[in-house]
Design an enzyme around this catalytic site. Sequence first.
Site, PDB file in Angstrom:
ATOM      1  N   LYS A  13     -30.601  -4.162 -22.727  1.00  0.00           N
ATOM      2  CA  LYS A  13     -30.620  -5.607 -22.978  1.00  0.00           C
ATOM      3  C   LYS A  13     -32.031  -6.126 -22.797  1.00  0.00           C
ATOM      4  CE  LYS A  13     -27.337  -8.654 -23.890  1.00  0.00           C
ATOM      5  NZ  LYS A  13     -26.046  -8.325 -24.520  1.00  0.00           N
ATOM      6  N   GLY A  54     -17.321 -22.719 -25.977  1.00  0.00           N
ATOM      7  CA  GLY A  54     -18.573 -22.231 -26.578  1.00  0.00           C
ATOM      8  C   GLY A  54     -18.446 -22.272 -28.082  1.00  0.00           C
ATOM      9  N   ASN A  88     -22.389 -18.529 -32.270  1.00  0.00           N
ATOM     10  CA  ASN A  88     -21.955 -17.580 -33.295  1.00  0.00           C
ATOM     11  C   ASN A  88     -20.536 -17.074 -33.044  1.00  0.00           C
ATOM     12  OD1 ASN A  88     -21.594 -14.593 -34.085  1.00  0.00           O
ATOM     13  ND2 ASN A  88     -23.198 -15.243 -35.465  1.00  0.00           N
ATOM     14  N   ALA A  89     -20.283 -16.566 -31.835  1.00  0.00           N
ATOM     15  CA  ALA A  89     -18.973 -15.955 -31.555  1.00  0.00           C
ATOM     16  C   ALA A  89     -17.852 -16.996 -31.574  1.00  0.00           C
ATOM     17  CB  ALA A  89     -19.022 -15.232 -30.213  1.00  0.00           C
ATOM     18  N   GLY A  90     -18.040 -18.116 -30.885  1.00  0.00           N
ATOM     19  CA  GLY A  90     -16.987 -19.127 -30.796  1.00  0.00           C
ATOM     20  C   GLY A  90     -16.664 -19.748 -32.147  1.00  0.00           C
TER      21      GLY A  90
HETATM   22  N1  GLU Z   1     -25.536  -8.877 -28.192  1.00  0.00           N
HETATM   23  C1  GLU Z   1     -24.297  -8.261 -28.590  1.00  0.00           C
HETATM   24  C2  GLU Z   1     -23.507  -7.793 -27.391  1.00  0.00           C
HETATM   25  O1  GLU Z   1     -23.637  -8.295 -26.296  1.00  0.00           O
HETATM   26  C3  GLU Z   1     -24.530  -7.174 -29.628  1.00  0.00           C
HETATM   27  C4  GLU Z   1     -25.415  -6.067 -29.206  1.00  0.00           C
HETATM   28  C5  GLU Z   1     -25.826  -5.145 -30.342  1.00  0.00           C
HETATM   29  O2  GLU Z   1     -25.389  -5.373 -31.462  1.00  0.00           O
HETATM   30  O3  GLU Z   1     -26.593  -4.233 -30.082  1.00  0.00           O
HETATM   31  O4  GLU Z   1     -22.630  -6.980 -27.512  1.00  0.00           O
END
Ligand code: GLU
Length: 415
Positions: free
Chosen positions: A105, A217, A220-222
Amino acid sequence: MSTNNPFEIARQQIDACAQILKLESHVHEFLRNPMFEVHVSFPVRMDDGSTKIFQGFRVQYNDAKGPTKGGIRFHPEETIDTVRALAAWMTWKCALVDLPLGGGKGGVICNAKEMSKAELERLSRGYIRSVYQFIGPDKDVPAPDVYTNPAIMAWMMDEYSKIAGKNKFGVITGKPICLGGSLGRGDATARGGMYTIREAAKVLGLELKGATIAIQGFGNAGNYAASLARDLFGCKIVAVCDSKGGAYCQQGIDHDGVCQFKAETSSVVDCPKTERISNEDLLEMDVDILIPAALENVITEKNAPNIKAKIVAELSNGPTTPEADEILHEKGIHVIPDFLCNAGGVTVSYFEMVQNLYMYAWDEATVHERLDKKMTLAYHSVLKTSKSLGINMRKAAYVVAVQRVVEAMKLRGWV
Ligand code: GLU
């Protein structure tokens, strides 16, 4: 002990798993720490001519199963411990959906909302110059996360390629389609979550058509979760919220209307035909499915006793504290834990890496079908472990994932 530090929470979760799996102490200790991390500091020229210094991180938590993979967050309150926790969760996430990848990350402390497009581009390129030597298609592959998007991925890929002296599309995922992005990556996190909700509903005997949903939220996801739950299953989204507050409508929120309103006002609050609610109220609403899709630590020991949803589908990373986890479990709420529920994003990122390697593009139906297969298999392996060991879904997800990472470490001769 109660804590809000995500890395402390991630460690508590690893400790609980180590106990269940009776891990040897050195293996346990290894899994409690990132294998590698860098802290960087870099200058960015601002539009007014001044120069600001930004701080960033990249953590490669464990690469036993393959190159590390995970997003980059741009957030004003980013800390190294948040990035460490998220990198740990990426390790378990990739293992759980059985990808040949480890977990990583990154993060930069910045307020992306207050920066111009040109400043964001210079920040993105500056970050890549700082971490260039530590990332790469077969080493560590970043992706979008909180406040980063395909446009930012394109600048980052370009900066990396410029330094490398050749096109390196595979260094980053979540890119625009015309630059080697994968069809189906945009809504992949939410879509993957939908597949797990579909499986959970079957297990619980919950009819999804007309089922009520509250989404905390609206990033994007929400946002995608709201439209997909409606389009795939006919669910009714009764409440959504963002950092400024929430909007509620018993008859179901008009998704297109909310999106348009948010685009104009930058919030969902006071959208026509909705009532204003607080983020706290949203979490405790009487709905069938609650979807946390924002930041960490929103379901705590304080509000967990009041949560009424039958399913909590964690599209965000780390929304539930360990104390709250126990409470939800005792209440019989079916939790689809974060690194299972939101694994769709990294799964399609992995598909993107594969397509980049072959210089080939799959059609959208192929991506959806392969994503569905991965998510459904992962959900049922967690459910089976939860039932056979009599443990909650999060602990079961840890057991399945950590076993795979430990097996890889042992076969490599590390432990
Ligand atoms: N940021 C996203 C996660 O937390 C995707 C990570 C990725 O695609 O490498 O899963």
